[in-house]
Design a protein around this motif. Sequence first.
Motif, PDB file in Angstrom:
ATOM      1  N   LEU A  69       0.803  -1.230   0.000  1.00  0.00           N
ATOM      2  CA  LEU A  69       0.000   0.000   0.000  1.00  0.00           C
ATOM      3  C   LEU A  69       0.835   1.279   0.000  1.00  0.00           C
ATOM      4  N   ARG A  70       2.151   1.171  -0.039  1.00  0.00           N
ATOM      5  CA  ARG A  70       2.989   2.373  -0.027  1.00  0.00           C
ATOM      6  C   ARG A  70       2.591   3.317  -1.164  1.00  0.00           C
TER       7      ARG A  70
ATOM      8  N   LYS B 123      -8.497  11.615  -0.947  1.00  0.00           N
ATOM      9  CA  LYS B 123      -8.437  10.676  -2.062  1.00  0.00           C
ATOM     10  C   LYS B 123      -7.807   9.358  -1.616  1.00  0.00           C
ATOM     11  N   ILE B 124      -6.774   9.456  -0.768  1.00  0.00           N
ATOM     12  CA  ILE B 124      -6.139   8.248  -0.243  1.00  0.00           C
ATOM     13  C   ILE B 124      -7.146   7.436   0.556  1.00  0.00           C
ATOM     14  N   MET B 125      -7.880   8.091   1.425  1.00  0.00           N
ATOM     15  CA  MET B 125      -8.847   7.387   2.269  1.00  0.00           C
ATOM     16  C   MET B 125      -9.938   6.738   1.429  1.00  0.00           C
ATOM     17  N   GLY B 126     -10.339   7.419   0.352  1.00  0.00           N
ATOM     18  CA  GLY B 126     -11.367   6.876  -0.527  1.00  0.00           C
ATOM     19  C   GLY B 126     -10.921   5.641  -1.265  1.00  0.00           C
ATOM     20  N   ALA B 127      -9.590   5.513  -1.445  1.00  0.00           N
ATOM     21  CA  ALA B 127      -9.050   4.384  -2.204  1.00  0.00           C
ATOM     22  C   ALA B 127      -8.722   3.179  -1.315  1.00  0.00           C
TER      23      ALA B 127
ATOM     24  N   LEU C 147      -9.091   0.902   6.158  1.00  0.00           N
ATOM     25  CA  LEU C 147      -9.711   2.124   6.670  1.00  0.00           C
ATOM     26  C   LEU C 147     -10.129   1.938   8.124  1.00  0.00           C
ATOM     27  N   ALA C 148     -10.645   0.776   8.449  1.00  0.00           N
ATOM     28  CA  ALA C 148     -11.021   0.485   9.840  1.00  0.00           C
ATOM     29  C   ALA C 148      -9.792   0.491  10.733  1.00  0.00           C
ATOM     30  N   GLU C 149      -8.678  -0.014  10.212  1.00  0.00           N
ATOM     31  CA  GLU C 149      -7.434  -0.016  10.971  1.00  0.00           C
ATOM     32  C   GLU C 149      -6.965   1.411  11.256  1.00  0.00           C
TER      33      GLU C 149
ATOM     34  N   ALA D  49      -8.655  10.000  11.780  1.00  0.00           N
ATOM     35  CA  ALA D  49      -7.904   9.064  10.942  1.00  0.00           C
ATOM     36  C   ALA D  49      -7.188   9.809   9.820  1.00  0.00           C
ATOM     37  N   ARG D  50      -7.791  10.880   9.329  1.00  0.00           N
ATOM     38  CA  ARG D  50      -7.172  11.642   8.241  1.00  0.00           C
ATOM     39  C   ARG D  50      -5.806  12.177   8.663  1.00  0.00           C
ATOM     40  N   HIS D  51      -5.681  12.614   9.912  1.00  0.00           N
ATOM     41  CA  HIS D  51      -4.388  13.121  10.387  1.00  0.00           C
ATOM     42  C   HIS D  51      -3.311  12.052  10.246  1.00  0.00           C
ATOM     43  N   TYR D  52      -3.629  10.840  10.631  1.00  0.00           N
ATOM     44  CA  TYR D  52      -2.629   9.774  10.566  1.00  0.00           C
ATOM     45  C   TYR D  52      -2.394   9.300   9.130  1.00  0.00           C
ATOM     46  N   VAL D  53      -3.398   9.440   8.276  1.00  0.00           N
ATOM     47  CA  VAL D  53      -3.178   9.188   6.846  1.00  0.00           C
ATOM     48  C   VAL D  53      -2.147  10.176   6.303  1.00  0.00           C
ATOM     49  N   GLU D  54      -2.271  11.440   6.712  1.00  0.00           N
ATOM     50  CA  GLU D  54      -1.301  12.450   6.270  1.00  0.00           C
ATOM     51  C   GLU D  54       0.091  12.167   6.831  1.00  0.00           C
TER      52      GLU D  54
END
Length: 531
Positions: free
Chosen positions: A221-222, A232-236, A242-244, A266-271
């Motif tokens: 997933l890198r 966009k990342i979260m949507g993909a 996403l649950a993780e 969760a968005r913060h940690y995605v960033e």
Amino acid sequence: CRRAYSPMAKDYLDAIAEAHSLARLCDGDVWLLAEDIPQCDFFFASVWLRAFVNNLEHICGRYYSKILAVFRNGDMKFYYGEKDCLALAQFLVAKLREDPAFGKAINDNIRKHAGLLEEGANMIPEDLSRASNAELSSLLKSHWEAHTRLYEWGWLPNATDMFHPEFTELLKGILRGKAAGSEARVNEWFVALTAPGEKSEEALQHDDFLSLAARLDARGLRKAFAAEDAAKIMGALDSATLAEMHSFAGKYAPVSALWLGEPFTARHYVEELQNFFKSGKNANAELKRGEDELQERRALKGRLECELNLDAKACALFGVFAEFMVTKFYRRYRQLRALHALRRVFGEVSRRFGVTPLEARCLMVEEYEKLLEGRLDAGVLRERSGFCVLYAEESRAVVFTGAEARLLEEGAHRAVDENVTELKGQCASLGKAVGRVRIVNGPADMAGFKAGEVLVAIATNPNVVTAMKRAAAIVTEQGGVTSHAAIVARELGVPCVIGTKVATRVLRDGELVEVDATHGVVRRLDAQAPH
């Protein structure tokens, strides 16, 4: 405190002291700003502020004579008597010097009572809509009692070094006789000998983040995190991933939210993962590097103890100081989880009495009992949330509003010389760096923080670690060598100067500074820096 007042104001202050039977208010000991804490609620602060003047003595044999706390729209500053604060620090360090086992007792009891506080908070029901007013009052009282027990021990490490560096100076004094006059060498040895032998809660959270990154990388997933837009990342992401992400955010929500803030989503940690993967780093390699560095610090500490021929008592004192760094985070993480659970109680108070969530937090524990029994008008909550002052001494705690509060605030304020060209503090983490200042006192200040900037703060907290990781150096106004900024800076290997007293009130965003952390100095390099 009287020196700051006009003759008329002095008379008024005397009248306040007499009317409320406050023996210490006008004792002549000028106020020292202890902490300036953005977004810190009244109820939480009242627990430890009152513990300082009532509960420390039966643990260590002494307590603070008086405290003053100013609350404005959720922000707080609190003050000690300057001589009183120094006297307690000297008293505690003398006890530690005489018997390092006292330090072990402090650390052991911090772990014990922090755990009990969290256990009690875990018993607060998720839904309190059907709880009686008496049950709400009981929940608040139980929290207050457990939190007070924690502060009887939990504040002692701060008291030894945070406001006056007495413990640091005791340990450096042991080293100065061996350093041939080199203060830089003293600081290098001090940092090595006070390195904790285990990871702090902050470091463990970072390891948890790296483990998450390693799992995502192993799933291929890198590349998914290479997109520019986090949404966009979260949507993909697939539903399991996403649950993780949401689970990780939920696990650390109480820590990122601090006292009054909103937790990271969760968005913060995605960033964060997005930035990590863009850096090209390998999570497993970073985890190994962290373990290797911990082992290297342990080995260096052991070698220095032998090379410097430190006796058993000296080694024990350095060990106590090192563990203070660990138990401070242990205490803080469990406090934040407990306080996050307590939000449910304040939310129910807010709903029942038609006040805002901030207003719902503006009483002392015994006042909630009166409110919930119908013996206190909710208007008190509204009045205090904008501005009030809490003064406490042994067996007395009084909340002031209006003109009386303004007078007390005025007497505690000290002017700052903004034209200084050099700031001095303590070396928290070795090294030197040059960079542009960015003042960061909360998550809102982190937007656009650039790698290589110098992070300047009143004090740091877990919710600004993202910026700390990118900083060329860290400078704070407050805190001792066991402060959050010092501990995280050491773990990151970032130069750090703490306890400058005035950094955010003197330095300006964008100005160029040199941080010589090894010598505890911050120099302003822009010709136009002084104002």
